[in-house]
Design an enzyme around this catalytic site. Structure first.
Site, PDB file in Angstrom:
ATOM      1  N   LEU A 204       0.795  -1.099   0.142  1.00 37.62           N
ATOM      2  CA  LEU A 204       0.013  -0.141   0.045  1.00 37.62           C
ATOM      3  C   LEU A 204       0.900   1.212   0.093  1.00 37.62           C
ATOM      4  O   LEU A 204       1.698   1.234   0.819  1.00 37.62           O
ATOM      5  CB  LEU A 204      -0.974   0.027   1.164  1.00 37.62           C
ATOM      6  CG  LEU A 204      -1.855  -0.978   1.397  1.00 37.62           C
ATOM      7  CD1 LEU A 204      -2.822  -0.847   2.732  1.00 37.62           C
ATOM      8  CD2 LEU A 204      -3.160  -0.738   0.250  1.00 37.62           C
ATOM      9  N   HIS A 205       0.542   2.408  -0.922  1.00 27.44           N
ATOM     10  CA  HIS A 205       1.376   3.377  -0.958  1.00 27.44           C
ATOM     11  C   HIS A 205       0.539   4.735  -1.272  1.00 27.44           C
ATOM     12  O   HIS A 205       1.088   5.726  -1.195  1.00 27.44           O
ATOM     13  CB  HIS A 205       2.715   3.146  -1.709  1.00 27.44           C
ATOM     14  CG  HIS A 205       2.457   3.052  -3.208  1.00 27.44           C
ATOM     15  ND1 HIS A 205       1.960   1.891  -3.836  1.00 27.44           N
ATOM     16  CD2 HIS A 205       2.720   4.354  -4.179  1.00 27.44           C
ATOM     17  CE1 HIS A 205       1.823   2.364  -5.229  1.00 27.44           C
ATOM     18  NE2 HIS A 205       2.302   3.767  -5.291  1.00 27.44           N
ATOM     19  N   ARG A 206      -0.479   4.474  -2.398  1.00 24.22           N
ATOM     20  CA  ARG A 206      -1.026   5.449  -2.681  1.00 24.22           C
ATOM     21  C   ARG A 206      -1.795   6.291  -1.930  1.00 24.22           C
ATOM     22  O   ARG A 206      -2.487   5.917  -0.938  1.00 24.22           O
ATOM     23  CB  ARG A 206      -2.159   5.006  -4.042  1.00 24.22           C
ATOM     24  CG  ARG A 206      -1.485   4.338  -5.128  1.00 24.22           C
ATOM     25  CD  ARG A 206      -2.405   4.172  -6.250  1.00 24.22           C
ATOM     26  NE  ARG A 206      -1.763   3.487  -7.216  1.00 24.22           N
ATOM     27  CZ  ARG A 206      -0.889   4.075  -8.116  1.00 24.22           C
ATOM     28  NH1 ARG A 206      -0.895   5.321  -8.191  1.00 24.22           N
ATOM     29  NH2 ARG A 206      -0.455   3.398  -9.186  1.00 24.22           N
ATOM     30  N   ARG A 239       5.819   6.205   3.410  1.00 24.05           N
ATOM     31  CA  ARG A 239       4.339   6.640   3.542  1.00 24.05           C
ATOM     32  C   ARG A 239       3.640   5.991   4.673  1.00 24.05           C
ATOM     33  O   ARG A 239       2.873   6.683   5.255  1.00 24.05           O
ATOM     34  CB  ARG A 239       3.816   7.073   2.197  1.00 24.05           C
ATOM     35  CG  ARG A 239       2.377   7.640   2.267  1.00 24.05           C
ATOM     36  CD  ARG A 239       1.894   7.679   1.002  1.00 24.05           C
ATOM     37  NE  ARG A 239       2.400   8.525  -0.036  1.00 24.05           N
ATOM     38  CZ  ARG A 239       2.348   9.846  -0.492  1.00 24.05           C
ATOM     39  NH1 ARG A 239       1.177  10.396   0.382  1.00 24.05           N
ATOM     40  NH2 ARG A 239       2.933  10.481  -1.140  1.00 24.05           N
TER      41      ARG A 239
END
Length: 444
Positions: A204-206, A239
């Site tokens: 997950l990074h968006r 992030r």
């Protein structure tokens, strides 16, 4: 021919690697590599250069993290003097990150033509920063190199002239196929104490998933349910780690958090997973080639071809959708060596040849060519004639950088490719990067 190649973030490195390998093998072509420093963490940058044997960057802009506007402006400001100093024949950019758009704008305003690799992909969601980068980069680039047929349709709808578009295949899959065997030596499964086919992988990074607290909590609720029956390995993006810091009240003993992994480690981790859950576009394509079920944690994607074959399912980022056992309802396929047709050159041809190019009428003749071998070690691998997407890019740029009647010889084993004007090379590339054939110069 002198090129200025740009890479700035983790997804770019897998795409620029085979191009740099191919350039090193050729006479008459040179490239300066610019690393913008958009990703600067050692595990997300230097480790990829080391493992993929990418040459040390000639320039590192070291822009670091910032808002979209500041980061884009910093790249432009620092890239401009390099273009003026190097005076390249063309600038080559890849993907859809801020560095891609920033360097394209800078080069075009200085009168230097730009080649955009992986052009034409569209999610049709302009709330995504990457979608804005894609649209603007494609609009002003001189040459657009696409990895799937659907991208060509998108560009035609946007009024892009046909002669600017070239179907060359998928550079990222060039890298995957070249490094697949080498990745099997990675000890990552033992280090994480998981067994082949007995775990899920999560990435997950968006911002839409990670920076929105309500959405992030729903996703974690789904992961909490999943890890009760299957270990979940979660390489955590910087992030995402910040967002996780506020979720200390959850008990998930089967969630295995790790730092970002190197390319070879992560490739093996994906290849042996029972299922992959991700919001990454590139991982959607990689899992398709690897034959691993993938659950896309987004309501849209710029890479829609793989799901059309039933390999990938979408989730609207809700616990109900994400917690269903997707690996049970996926079609039964041979996991290893299964390459469903998903619109990219590699995936269409891999069942028989393991190389990145579309099928063409002269398949029998191309099989007679001596094996072409290169890998992320820079020397040899077991995938014959891997890397034709990189060859296609170089041939097209070489042709378009010269006068219409100028010859470009691209060594292919014991034969040569001779290409003339843009129409000739486009026709050749559409038939499979013209491996082993001769395109005569018009009028000769």
């Amino acid at each position: 021919m002198r090129l200025l190649a740009v890479a700035g973030a983790r997804p770019n490195f897998m795409k620029i690697a085979p191009l740099m390998w191919e350039i090193e093998r050729r006479s008459g072509v040179s490239a300066c590599l610019v690393h913008t420093g958009q990703h600067y963490d050692e595990r997300m940058s230097q480790l990829f250069f080391d493992q993929l044997k990418i040459p040390k960057p000639d320039f590192n802009l070291q822009v670091g993290s910032a808002s979209h506007a500041v980061q884009t402006a910093e790249v432009m400001q620092r890239f401009e003097p390099i273009v003026n100093q190097q005076r390249p024949d063309a600038v080559v950019v890849v993907g859809d990150v801020n560095s891609t758009l920033a360097c394209t704008l800078t080069a075009v305003k200085l009168g230097v033509p730009v080649a955009h690799i992986e052009a034409g992909l569209r999610s049709f969601d302009r709330s995504m920063p990457e979608e804005i980068n894609r649209i603007l980069t494609d609009a002003i680039s001189h040459w657009l190199f696409v990895s799937e047929r659907g991208a060509m349709k998108h560009l035609r709808r946007e009024g892009i002239a046909r002669e600017r578009v070239h179907f060359v295949g998928n550079l990222m899959i060039d890298t995957l196929l070249a490094c697949r065997q080498q990745s099997e030596a990675s000890p990552v499964l033992e280090q994480l104490q998981v067994s082949s086919g007995g775990y899920a992988v999560l990435t997950l990074h968006r911002p839409a998933n990670v920076d929105e607290p309500a959405v992030f909590r729903e996703l974690l609720t789904a992961v909490e349910r999943l890890q009760r029956e299957l270990p979940v390995v979660f390489p955590v993006h910087p992030r995402t780690r910040k967002a996780l810091a506020g979720e200390t009240d959850r008990r998930m003993p089967n969630l295995k958090l790790t730092d970002p992994l190197g390319y070879l480690d992560f490739l093996k981790l994906m290849a042996h997973a029972r299922v992959v859950l991700t919001d990454s576009g590139g991982i959607q394509e990689e899992t398709t080639v690897l034959g691993v079920p993938c659950l896309t944690l987004r309501s849209n994607t710029e890479r829609p071809s793989p799901p059309n074959k039933g390999r990938i399912a979408w989730s609207a980022c809700s616990p109900a959708a994400s917690s269903q056992p997707v690996w049970r309802r996926s079609p039964t396929v041979e996991r290893r060596g299964a390459f469903p047709s998903c619109g990219t050159a590699a995936q269409r041809s891999a069942p028989s040849t393991s190389c990145c190019r579309p099928p063409h009428p002269t398949e029998a003749m191309s099989r007679e060519l001596p094996p072409r071998r290169f890998s992320c070690s820079g020397r040899a691998c077991n995938s014959d004639r891997t890397g034709t997407a990189a060859i296609g890019v170089l041939c097209a740029v070489a042709v378009c950088c010269r006068a219409a009647r100028h010859r470009c010889h691209a060594a292919l084993g014991e034969r040569s490719l001779v290409v003339g004007d843009a129409d000739a090379v486009r026709a050749a590339l559409d038939l499979g990067t013209a491996a082993g054939r001769v395109c005569p110069v018009p009028g000769e």
